[in-house]
Design a protein around this motif. Structure first.
Motif, mmCIF file in Angstrom:
data_model
loop_
_atom_site.group_PDB
_atom_site.id
_atom_site.type_symbol
_atom_site.label_atom_id
_atom_site.label_comp_id
_atom_site.label_asym_id
_atom_site.label_seq_id
_atom_site.Cartn_x
_atom_site.Cartn_y
_atom_site.Cartn_z
ATOM 1 N N ARG A 234 0.857 -1.188 0.000
ATOM 2 C CA ARG A 234 0.000 0.000 0.000
ATOM 3 C C ARG A 234 0.892 1.236 0.000
ATOM 4 O O ARG A 234 2.058 1.167 0.379
ATOM 5 C CB ARG A 234 -0.914 0.006 1.244
ATOM 6 N N TYR B 237 -5.925 -5.288 -7.763
ATOM 7 C CA TYR B 237 -5.414 -4.230 -6.882
ATOM 8 C C TYR B 237 -3.975 -4.467 -6.440
ATOM 9 O O TYR B 237 -3.358 -3.618 -5.832
ATOM 10 C CB TYR B 237 -6.291 -4.140 -5.616
ATOM 11 N N CYS B 238 -3.417 -5.646 -6.735
ATOM 12 C CA CYS B 238 -2.252 -6.112 -5.969
ATOM 13 C C CYS B 238 -0.931 -6.065 -6.746
ATOM 14 O O CYS B 238 -0.867 -6.426 -7.921
ATOM 15 C CB CYS B 238 -2.526 -7.542 -5.503
ATOM 16 N N GLN C 178 2.824 -16.983 -0.735
ATOM 17 C CA GLN C 178 1.807 -15.992 -1.120
ATOM 18 C C GLN C 178 0.498 -16.702 -1.449
ATOM 19 O O GLN C 178 -0.569 -16.166 -1.305
ATOM 20 C CB GLN C 178 2.266 -15.193 -2.344
ATOM 21 N N PRO D 91 -8.435 -15.122 3.328
ATOM 22 C CA PRO D 91 -8.866 -13.750 2.992
ATOM 23 C C PRO D 91 -10.003 -13.736 1.974
ATOM 24 O O PRO D 91 -9.856 -14.281 0.889
ATOM 25 C CB PRO D 91 -7.608 -13.122 2.365
ATOM 26 N N GLN E 249 -11.572 -10.643 1.221
ATOM 27 C CA GLN E 249 -11.382 -9.286 0.663
ATOM 28 C C GLN E 249 -12.669 -8.472 0.632
ATOM 29 O O GLN E 249 -12.667 -7.319 1.046
ATOM 30 C CB GLN E 249 -10.736 -9.289 -0.748
ATOM 31 N N ARG F 123 -10.931 -11.883 -8.162
ATOM 32 C CA ARG F 123 -10.860 -13.015 -7.234
ATOM 33 C C ARG F 123 -11.672 -14.133 -7.890
ATOM 34 O O ARG F 123 -12.735 -13.894 -8.447
ATOM 35 C CB ARG F 123 -11.437 -12.648 -5.858
ATOM 36 N N ASP G 149 -8.538 -11.168 5.458
ATOM 37 C CA ASP G 149 -8.177 -9.795 5.084
ATOM 38 C C ASP G 149 -9.375 -9.190 4.369
ATOM 39 O O ASP G 149 -10.099 -9.897 3.653
ATOM 40 C CB ASP G 149 -7.009 -9.780 4.088
ATOM 41 N N ILE H 192 -10.589 -5.552 2.087
ATOM 42 C CA ILE H 192 -10.283 -4.251 1.486
ATOM 43 C C ILE H 192 -11.603 -3.492 1.374
ATOM 44 O O ILE H 192 -12.571 -4.029 0.824
ATOM 45 C CB ILE H 192 -9.669 -4.422 0.078
ATOM 46 N N PHE I 265 -8.140 -3.086 5.422
ATOM 47 C CA PHE I 265 -7.398 -1.972 4.839
ATOM 48 C C PHE I 265 -8.301 -1.138 3.940
ATOM 49 O O PHE I 265 -9.231 -1.666 3.328
ATOM 50 C CB PHE I 265 -6.252 -2.503 3.959
ATOM 51 N N LYS I 266 -7.939 0.166 3.826
ATOM 52 C CA LYS I 266 -8.572 0.986 2.792
ATOM 53 C C LYS I 266 -7.896 0.647 1.470
ATOM 54 O O LYS I 266 -6.667 0.499 1.427
ATOM 55 C CB LYS I 266 -8.328 2.475 3.089
ATOM 56 N N TYR I 267 -8.671 0.560 0.423
ATOM 57 C CA TYR I 267 -8.077 0.289 -0.884
ATOM 58 C C TYR I 267 -7.053 1.386 -1.209
ATOM 59 O O TYR I 267 -7.327 2.570 -1.078
ATOM 60 C CB TYR I 267 -9.172 0.243 -1.969
ATOM 61 N N SER I 268 -5.875 0.972 -1.645
ATOM 62 C CA SER I 268 -4.813 1.914 -2.004
ATOM 63 C C SER I 268 -4.426 1.677 -3.466
ATOM 64 O O SER I 268 -3.980 0.578 -3.813
ATOM 65 C CB SER I 268 -3.619 1.661 -1.066
ATOM 66 N N ARG J 243 -2.377 1.257 -6.591
ATOM 67 C CA ARG J 243 -0.939 1.016 -6.743
ATOM 68 C C ARG J 243 -0.527 1.159 -8.202
ATOM 69 O O ARG J 243 -1.223 0.652 -9.105
ATOM 70 C CB ARG J 243 -0.583 -0.399 -6.248
HETATM 71 N N1 SAH Z 1 -0.585 -13.280 -0.476
HETATM 72 C C1 SAH Z 1 -1.578 -12.940 0.397
HETATM 73 C C2 SAH Z 1 -1.451 -11.534 0.930
HETATM 74 C C3 SAH Z 1 -1.195 -10.479 0.003
HETATM 75 S S1 SAH Z 1 -1.064 -8.895 0.624
HETATM 76 C C4 SAH Z 1 -2.919 -13.163 -0.214
HETATM 77 O O1 SAH Z 1 -3.039 -13.347 -1.386
HETATM 78 O O2 SAH Z 1 -3.885 -13.141 0.514
HETATM 79 C C5 SAH Z 1 -1.974 -8.891 2.108
HETATM 80 C C6 SAH Z 1 -3.286 -8.176 2.031
HETATM 81 O O3 SAH Z 1 -3.091 -6.833 1.683
HETATM 82 C C7 SAH Z 1 -4.258 -8.705 0.992
HETATM 83 O O4 SAH Z 1 -4.934 -9.834 1.400
HETATM 84 C C8 SAH Z 1 -5.166 -7.520 0.810
HETATM 85 O O5 SAH Z 1 -6.224 -7.541 1.727
HETATM 86 C C9 SAH Z 1 -4.280 -6.320 1.126
HETATM 87 N N2 SAH Z 1 -3.950 -5.548 -0.075
HETATM 88 C C10 SAH Z 1 -3.262 -5.941 -1.157
HETATM 89 N N3 SAH Z 1 -3.195 -4.941 -2.064
HETATM 90 C C11 SAH Z 1 -3.869 -3.895 -1.541
HETATM 91 C C12 SAH Z 1 -4.172 -2.573 -1.990
HETATM 92 N N4 SAH Z 1 -3.781 -2.142 -3.184
HETATM 93 N N5 SAH Z 1 -4.870 -1.758 -1.160
HETATM 94 C C13 SAH Z 1 -5.298 -2.185 0.054
HETATM 95 N N6 SAH Z 1 -5.036 -3.420 0.533
HETATM 96 C C14 SAH Z 1 -4.343 -4.266 -0.254
#
Ligand code: SAH
Ligand code: SF4
Ligand code: F3S
Length: 446
Positions: A50, A165-166, A203, A268, A270, A282, A308, A310, A339-342, A344
């Protein structure tokens, strides 16, 4: 001996990586210090997940730069190193943002640190390594030392899921599984150096697959765990992170059959709306997710589940968000991260038009976290007057106190002498809050 200070940000994989970096530096005559002012090498193992995480790196680098200057005034030289996901994501850009960094390595290039340091010592310019060769890395790093009663062991790295988002698929590369024999050897070394519990990391850990022992056919995670359970002095096995629909029936059965496998799973979800899950890429619906939860609970009724979340993903409506709250009420999570969506750089979701305003994200996060905390507290309160086997892993903040973990990964405090560290002790739970339990001793388990 020279001294290295390493600050680790981000996930458990980074914690594991930092240990391996320290092992590699130990061979070069470095020992770890917890005081940056006395370090000849200052390092940050960075996280890019994030925006906040990556900003933190550059503010800490500012402090390192000051320390380097103060040390220089005393005639001492200092190198500054960066490792981890920020290096992989930014490449040479890190030197533009932080010109005083001497060496930078991506997550697959830690084994090159000794070489980069040697170059610096010969007076060569700063350098960066960002190759993607996990197989080379694991093979080239020296023997892993546990240095903890509960140790992390990376068995799989990288991700092919590309959630929109990742950044992880870009920073850690594509999925790579280590071989069963390499993992079992490393687990035995960790147990020999004191580990009682091992947390297997990946991961996408359920996708682990590797050639079995004695060139047996390909093994999956359940078979690997069954084999690890044979190590006598290893008492507890955990794994993380699971991708909800990649869990196999074998793994679900392992939760029923393997005593050493702890009744806890990080799963998670999400978000609780199918529309948002689809936009996140997903590969499951809420219904499919809930059916995995059901199967796990049928196999192991007491299993604790964490997740987790978002909030404020592009396009998330109030109704979508309500559905996330519904899932929380249905599943009754034992613990969670939210978490708040960030947005990237370079990810598809960052280019989506319907981004959610910051104030709406904040409101949703506050609402979600209040509900999660209430549920977490209710989960913990159920254990008052019950007996739990607790692995004592570290000294507590208060004098005479030890901290440890229940099978459900609850943090437990107890007043006991230090010789109980590394032991599993039956405790009667006398008090509980949302974040921890307090216990009193009944007896030590053999
Ligand atoms: N490999 C793990 C964790 C990845 S990162 C998995 O796949 O679950 C850990 C957590 O960060 C994620 O599960 C997600 O909830 C959060 N995350 C990832 N990218 C994000 C983003 N752009 N903004 C906010 N949260 C994020
Ligand atoms: Fe990121 Fe998705 Fe892979 Fe997890 S599964 S690391 S959230 S891309
Ligand atoms: Fe962060 Fe990299 Fe882990 S981005 S969460 S340190 S995989």
């Amino acid at each position: 001996m020279k001294k290295v200070y390493i600050n680790t940000m981000g996930c458990q994989m980074n914690v594991y990586d930092s240990r391996r970096i320290l092992d590699a530096l130990f061979v070069l005559g470095y020992e770890e210090t917890l005081f940056p002012e006395e370090a000849d090498l200052l390092m940050i193992n960075t996280c890019y997940i994030r925006e906040k995480a990556s900003d933190k790196v550059f503010s800490m680098l500012g402090k390192f730069c000051q320390i380097k200057q103060e040390r220089k005034n005393k005639g001492l030289s200092t190198y500054i190193g960066l490792a981890g996901c920020v290096v992989q994501a930014l490449g040479d850009e890190v030197f533009k943002k932080a010109p005083f960094v001497d060496l930078a390595v991506g997550p697959q290039s830690y084994h090159r640190i000794p070489e980069l340091l040697a170059k610096l010592e010969r007076g060569q310019a700063r350098s960066i390594e960002t190759n993607f060769t996990s197989d080379e890395k694991f093979g080239a790093l020296p023997v892993a030392q546990a240095r903890a009663y509960s140790a992390f062991l990376a068995i799989q790295e990288g991700c092919d899921n590309f959630c929109t988002y990742c950044v992880v698929p870009y920073t850690r590369g594509c999925e790579y599984s280590r071989s069963a024999s390499e993992i079992i050897d490393e687990a035995k070394q960790m147990v020999d150096s004191g580990a009682v519990e091992i947390m297997l990391l990946g991961q996408n850990v359920d996708c682990w697959h590797g050639l079995g022992l004695n060139n047996d056919k390909e093994w999956g995670l359940a078979r690997l765990i069954e084999e690890l359970a044979k190590i006598d002095a290893l008492k507890r096995i955990r794994y993380t992170t699971s991708y909800p629909v990649d869990i196999t029936d074998d793994m679900i059965a392992a939760h029923r059959d393997v005593d050493k496998l702890m009744p806890y799973i990080h799963l998670p979800i999400q978000a609780g709306s199918d529309g948002v899950l689809k936009a996140m890429n997903r590969r499951y619906s809420v219904e499919q997710y809930l059916s995995v939860v059901d199967k796990l609970r049928q196999a192991r009724p007491d299993i604790a589940i964490s997740s987790d979340f978002i909030v404020g993903f592009p396009g998330e409506t109030d109704e979508d968000f309500e559905k996330t709250l519904d899932v929380v009420r249905t599943v009754d999570y034992a613990q969670s991260y939210s978490f708040k969506y960030s947005p990237r750089p370079g990810t598809p979701a960052s280019l989506m038009k319907n981004q959610i305003p910051e104030n709406v994200k904040s409101e949703r996060l506050t609402t979600l976290q209040a509900l999660l905390l209430e549920r977490q507290k209710a989960f913990n309160l159920k254990f008052i007057h019950q007996t739990l086997p607790v692995l004592l892993t570290e000294k507590g903040k208060q004098d005479g106190q030890l901290n440890g973990y229940s099978p459900y990964l609850q943090n437990v405090h107890v007043t006991l002498p230090e010789e109980y560290l590394g032991k599993i002790v039956d405790l009667e739970i006398t008090n509980a809050t949302a974040s921890s339990l307090t216990g009193q001793t009944i007896q030590e388990r053999k």
